[in-house]
Scaffold this motif. Structure first.
Motif, short mmCIF file in Angstrom:
data_model
loop_
_atom_site.label_atom_id
_atom_site.label_comp_id
_atom_site.label_asym_id
_atom_site.label_seq_id
_atom_site.Cartn_x
_atom_site.Cartn_y
_atom_site.Cartn_z
N ALA A 180 -23.63 22.49 15.34
CA ALA A 180 -23.24 21.32 16.13
C ALA A 180 -24.12 21.20 17.38
O ALA A 180 -24.53 20.09 17.76
CB ALA A 180 -21.78 21.41 16.51
N THR A 181 -24.45 22.31 18.00
CA THR A 181 -25.28 22.29 19.20
C THR A 181 -26.68 21.77 18.90
O THR A 181 -27.21 20.93 19.63
CB THR A 181 -25.36 23.70 19.83
OG1 THR A 181 -24.03 24.15 20.11
CG2 THR A 181 -26.16 23.67 21.11
N THR A 182 -27.28 22.26 17.82
CA THR A 182 -28.61 21.78 17.46
C THR A 182 -28.58 20.31 17.08
O THR A 182 -29.49 19.55 17.41
CB THR A 182 -29.22 22.61 16.32
OG1 THR A 182 -28.28 22.69 15.25
CG2 THR A 182 -29.62 23.98 16.78
N LYS A 183 -27.52 19.90 16.38
CA LYS A 183 -27.41 18.48 15.99
C LYS A 183 -27.31 17.60 17.24
O LYS A 183 -27.97 16.56 17.33
CB LYS A 183 -26.16 18.32 15.12
CG LYS A 183 -26.08 17.07 14.36
CD LYS A 183 -26.83 17.20 13.09
CE LYS A 183 -26.40 16.09 12.16
NZ LYS A 183 -27.34 15.91 11.09
N VAL A 184 -26.50 17.98 18.20
CA VAL A 184 -26.34 17.20 19.42
C VAL A 184 -27.65 17.18 20.22
O VAL A 184 -28.05 16.14 20.75
CB VAL A 184 -25.17 17.77 20.27
CG1 VAL A 184 -25.18 17.19 21.68
CG2 VAL A 184 -23.85 17.48 19.59
N ASN A 185 -28.34 18.31 20.30
CA ASN A 185 -29.60 18.35 21.05
C ASN A 185 -30.66 17.46 20.41
O ASN A 185 -31.44 16.81 21.12
CB ASN A 185 -30.11 19.79 21.15
CG ASN A 185 -29.35 20.59 22.18
OD1 ASN A 185 -28.78 20.01 23.11
ND2 ASN A 185 -29.31 21.91 22.03
N ARG A 186 -30.69 17.43 19.09
CA ARG A 186 -31.65 16.52 18.41
C ARG A 186 -31.34 15.07 18.74
O ARG A 186 -32.25 14.27 18.99
CB ARG A 186 -31.59 16.73 16.90
CG ARG A 186 -32.28 17.97 16.44
CD ARG A 186 -32.24 18.06 14.94
NE ARG A 186 -32.66 19.38 14.50
CZ ARG A 186 -32.42 19.87 13.30
NH1 ARG A 186 -31.73 19.18 12.42
NH2 ARG A 186 -32.85 21.07 12.98
#
Length: 113
Positions: free
Chosen positions: A18-24
């Motif tokens: 979820a963190t990587t998805k939000v950062n992208r």
């Protein structure tokens, strides 16, 4: 104990995902990224318009050739810019009927005020 370790690992993996998805998504919404996306879309739209204009020009040329053939008009190679010329008898009639007629009424600008 294995159950707790499994759920802890699953939760940590979901959090990382979820963190990587939000950062992208946040990187996509930066002003630089938005400007680059807009520029790419504008270039793509320009290419589409250019292709459309070329298609229209080709269609116009084809239709003009069809109409010239249907009307019996031909290209006169003696003319410098290859302007379509009327055949002999039609050309004479067109020139003879080209007499300009004087206006039958006069227009006074002062009457409008």
């Amino acid at each position: 104990m294995f159950r707790r370790a499994f759920w802890f690992t699953a939760g940590a993996a979901a959090g990382v995902w979820a963190t990587t998805k939000v950062n992208r998504q946040l990187k996509k919404l930066t002003p630089e990224s938005l400007a680059a996306q807009a520029a790419d879309k504008a270039v793509e739209a320009g290419h589409r318009l250019k292709d459309f204009a070329l298609d229209v020009k080709a269609g116009m040329s084809q239709r003009e050739d069809e109409l010239n053939d249907a009307l019996g008009l031909h290209q006169d190679p003696d003319r410098p810019d290859n302007v379509t010329a009327l055949p002999g008898p039609r050309r004479l009639r067109a020139i003879q009927n080209d007499k300009t007629t004087p206006l039958k009424f006069s227009y006074n600008r002062n009457e409008d005020h």
